[in-house]
Scaffold this motif. Sequence first.
Motif, PDB file in Angstrom:
ATOM      1  N   GLU A   5      40.341  70.770  46.254  1.00  0.00           N
ATOM      2  CA  GLU A   5      40.985  71.266  45.025  1.00  0.00           C
ATOM      3  C   GLU A   5      40.688  70.338  43.853  1.00  0.00           C
ATOM      4  O   GLU A   5      40.416  70.797  42.739  1.00  0.00           O
ATOM      5  N   ALA A   6      40.751  69.040  44.080  1.00  0.00           N
ATOM      6  CA  ALA A   6      40.470  68.071  43.016  1.00  0.00           C
ATOM      7  C   ALA A   6      39.028  68.210  42.540  1.00  0.00           C
ATOM      8  O   ALA A   6      38.757  68.177  41.327  1.00  0.00           O
ATOM      9  N   LEU A   7      38.101  68.394  43.466  1.00  0.00           N
ATOM     10  CA  LEU A   7      36.693  68.542  43.088  1.00  0.00           C
ATOM     11  C   LEU A   7      36.452  69.861  42.361  1.00  0.00           C
ATOM     12  O   LEU A   7      35.661  69.919  41.415  1.00  0.00           O
ATOM     13  N   ARG A   8      37.146  70.912  42.768  1.00  0.00           N
ATOM     14  CA  ARG A   8      37.039  72.196  42.049  1.00  0.00           C
ATOM     15  C   ARG A   8      37.523  72.035  40.605  1.00  0.00           C
ATOM     16  O   ARG A   8      36.911  72.557  39.676  1.00  0.00           O
ATOM     17  N   LYS A   9      38.638  71.328  40.438  1.00  0.00           N
ATOM     18  CA  LYS A   9      39.173  71.102  39.088  1.00  0.00           C
ATOM     19  C   LYS A   9      38.216  70.264  38.261  1.00  0.00           C
ATOM     20  O   LYS A   9      38.040  70.515  37.064  1.00  0.00           O
ATOM     21  N   LEU A  10      37.599  69.264  38.874  1.00  0.00           N
ATOM     22  CA  LEU A  10      36.608  68.453  38.162  1.00  0.00           C
ATOM     23  C   LEU A  10      35.476  69.343  37.655  1.00  0.00           C
ATOM     24  O   LEU A  10      35.064  69.243  36.494  1.00  0.00           O
ATOM     25  N   CYS A  11      34.982  70.234  38.506  1.00  0.00           N
ATOM     26  CA  CYS A  11      33.914  71.163  38.098  1.00  0.00           C
ATOM     27  C   CYS A  11      34.366  72.024  36.922  1.00  0.00           C
ATOM     28  O   CYS A  11      33.627  72.205  35.951  1.00  0.00           O
ATOM     29  N   ALA A  23      28.929  73.784  37.031  1.00  0.00           N
ATOM     30  CA  ALA A  23      29.054  72.483  37.683  1.00  0.00           C
ATOM     31  C   ALA A  23      29.327  72.656  39.163  1.00  0.00           C
ATOM     32  O   ALA A  23      29.958  73.629  39.580  1.00  0.00           O
ATOM     33  N   GLY A  24      28.839  71.698  39.946  1.00  0.00           N
ATOM     34  CA  GLY A  24      29.071  71.742  41.380  1.00  0.00           C
ATOM     35  C   GLY A  24      28.725  70.429  42.041  1.00  0.00           C
ATOM     36  O   GLY A  24      28.292  69.474  41.386  1.00  0.00           O
ATOM     37  N   LEU A  25      28.924  70.394  43.340  1.00  0.00           N
ATOM     38  CA  LEU A  25      28.634  69.207  44.140  1.00  0.00           C
ATOM     39  C   LEU A  25      27.929  69.590  45.419  1.00  0.00           C
ATOM     40  O   LEU A  25      28.140  70.685  45.948  1.00  0.00           O
ATOM     41  N   THR A  26      27.145  68.652  45.915  1.00  0.00           N
ATOM     42  CA  THR A  26      26.632  68.743  47.278  1.00  0.00           C
ATOM     43  C   THR A  26      27.106  67.499  48.002  1.00  0.00           C
ATOM     44  O   THR A  26      27.297  66.447  47.387  1.00  0.00           O
ATOM     45  N   MET A  27      27.320  67.620  49.311  1.00  0.00           N
ATOM     46  CA  MET A  27      27.733  66.479  50.120  1.00  0.00           C
ATOM     47  C   MET A  27      26.914  66.469  51.404  1.00  0.00           C
ATOM     48  O   MET A  27      26.676  67.530  51.997  1.00  0.00           O
ATOM     49  N   VAL A  28      26.468  65.276  51.797  1.00  0.00           N
ATOM     50  CA  VAL A  28      25.628  65.154  52.984  1.00  0.00           C
ATOM     51  C   VAL A  28      26.478  64.877  54.219  1.00  0.00           C
ATOM     52  O   VAL A  28      27.627  64.457  54.112  1.00  0.00           O
ATOM     53  N   GLY A 110      28.965  52.649  48.787  1.00  0.00           N
ATOM     54  CA  GLY A 110      27.658  52.093  48.444  1.00  0.00           C
ATOM     55  C   GLY A 110      26.467  52.972  48.786  1.00  0.00           C
ATOM     56  O   GLY A 110      25.331  52.598  48.522  1.00  0.00           O
ATOM     57  N   GLU A 111      26.708  54.134  49.383  1.00  0.00           N
ATOM     58  CA  GLU A 111      25.619  55.045  49.750  1.00  0.00           C
ATOM     59  C   GLU A 111      25.713  56.342  48.970  1.00  0.00           C
ATOM     60  O   GLU A 111      26.815  56.813  48.681  1.00  0.00           O
ATOM     61  N   ALA A 112      24.560  56.927  48.665  1.00  0.00           N
ATOM     62  CA  ALA A 112      24.551  58.268  48.057  1.00  0.00           C
ATOM     63  C   ALA A 112      24.991  59.249  49.135  1.00  0.00           C
ATOM     64  O   ALA A 112      24.313  59.434  50.132  1.00  0.00           O
ATOM     65  N   ARG A 113      26.169  59.848  48.936  1.00  0.00           N
ATOM     66  CA  ARG A 113      26.740  60.767  49.916  1.00  0.00           C
ATOM     67  C   ARG A 113      26.698  62.215  49.431  1.00  0.00           C
ATOM     68  O   ARG A 113      27.210  63.115  50.089  1.00  0.00           O
ATOM     69  N   GLY A 114      26.103  62.424  48.268  1.00  0.00           N
ATOM     70  CA  GLY A 114      25.993  63.761  47.720  1.00  0.00           C
ATOM     71  C   GLY A 114      25.532  63.683  46.282  1.00  0.00           C
ATOM     72  O   GLY A 114      25.049  62.643  45.831  1.00  0.00           O
ATOM     73  N   THR A 115      25.692  64.793  45.578  1.00  0.00           N
ATOM     74  CA  THR A 115      25.314  64.827  44.162  1.00  0.00           C
ATOM     75  C   THR A 115      26.343  65.613  43.374  1.00  0.00           C
ATOM     76  O   THR A 115      26.990  66.517  43.898  1.00  0.00           O
ATOM     77  N   PHE A 116      26.458  65.248  42.102  1.00  0.00           N
ATOM     78  CA  PHE A 116      27.153  66.113  41.159  1.00  0.00           C
ATOM     79  C   PHE A 116      26.052  66.832  40.401  1.00  0.00           C
ATOM     80  O   PHE A 116      25.034  66.226  40.047  1.00  0.00           O
ATOM     81  N   VAL A 117      26.247  68.113  40.162  1.00  0.00           N
ATOM     82  CA  VAL A 117      25.218  68.952  39.550  1.00  0.00           C
ATOM     83  C   VAL A 117      25.771  69.633  38.307  1.00  0.00           C
ATOM     84  O   VAL A 117      26.887  70.153  38.328  1.00  0.00           O
ATOM     85  N   ALA A 140      33.619  60.199  38.722  1.00  0.00           N
ATOM     86  CA  ALA A 140      34.920  60.755  39.107  1.00  0.00           C
ATOM     87  C   ALA A 140      34.858  61.334  40.522  1.00  0.00           C
ATOM     88  O   ALA A 140      35.773  61.133  41.328  1.00  0.00           O
ATOM     89  N   ALA A 141      33.783  62.045  40.843  1.00  0.00           N
ATOM     90  CA  ALA A 141      33.621  62.595  42.190  1.00  0.00           C
ATOM     91  C   ALA A 141      33.510  61.463  43.215  1.00  0.00           C
ATOM     92  O   ALA A 141      34.112  61.545  44.301  1.00  0.00           O
ATOM     93  N   SER A 142      32.772  60.413  42.877  1.00  0.00           N
ATOM     94  CA  SER A 142      32.651  59.257  43.776  1.00  0.00           C
ATOM     95  C   SER A 142      34.011  58.653  44.063  1.00  0.00           C
ATOM     96  O   SER A 142      34.342  58.335  45.213  1.00  0.00           O
ATOM     97  N   GLN A 143      34.817  58.503  43.024  1.00  0.00           N
ATOM     98  CA  GLN A 143      36.143  57.919  43.186  1.00  0.00           C
ATOM     99  C   GLN A 143      37.034  58.807  44.059  1.00  0.00           C
ATOM    100  O   GLN A 143      37.727  58.328  44.953  1.00  0.00           O
ATOM    101  N   ALA A 144      37.009  60.099  43.795  1.00  0.00           N
ATOM    102  CA  ALA A 144      37.825  61.028  44.578  1.00  0.00           C
ATOM    103  C   ALA A 144      37.426  61.009  46.049  1.00  0.00           C
ATOM    104  O   ALA A 144      38.287  60.971  46.944  1.00  0.00           O
ATOM    105  N   LEU A 145      36.132  61.001  46.337  1.00  0.00           N
ATOM    106  CA  LEU A 145      35.673  61.004  47.719  1.00  0.00           C
ATOM    107  C   LEU A 145      35.921  59.659  48.397  1.00  0.00           C
ATOM    108  O   LEU A 145      36.247  59.613  49.587  1.00  0.00           O
ATOM    109  N   SER A 146      35.807  58.578  47.636  1.00  0.00           N
ATOM    110  CA  SER A 146      36.095  57.247  48.199  1.00  0.00           C
ATOM    111  C   SER A 146      37.561  57.136  48.589  1.00  0.00           C
ATOM    112  O   SER A 146      37.898  56.632  49.658  1.00  0.00           O
ATOM    113  N   GLU A 147      38.453  57.615  47.724  1.00  0.00           N
ATOM    114  CA  GLU A 147      39.876  57.584  48.032  1.00  0.00           C
ATOM    115  C   GLU A 147      40.206  58.468  49.229  1.00  0.00           C
ATOM    116  O   GLU A 147      41.029  58.100  50.068  1.00  0.00           O
TER     117      GLU A 147
END
Length: 151
Positions: A5-11, A23-28, A110-117, A140-147
Amino acid sequence: MTDIEALRKLCAHVEALAPGAVAGLTMVNEGRSHIQQALFPSLPPDFSLALTDVPLVPSSFGSCVKAIATGETITCPDVQNDRSFDERWRQVCLAYGLKSVQSRPVHVGGEARGTFVIAYRNPRPENEWNVALMKFAADAASQALSEAQER
């Protein structure tokens, strides 16, 4: 609020700040071998499904795979005429009306775990506003996923 939900709102916020943007994201996956999930709330689910399970290989299927592999922001200002990416990626983008795409790595631990698009429906060169917005959104996406990972 869930992480998704947080990532959807960010988009949605990014799209509001950049009229005409998608806007969107990919995650590996954990092993960093393929794109495990794609989230593009403004597009039909089939677009996200087309990006799911794409292997992270040097041949660079598209801007997201290349951004993850290089750790750099990848900009494709004209999807239709840029031949540096796989034809399948180009056709997927064009089928959904995306003619310009920018992908920036999202780092977790510290690793690329996806992309913001950020994509647009017309060819569009990179500009200072897009660069700043992309940096904000990816951070912002990095912070949300890290948390989320810490929970």
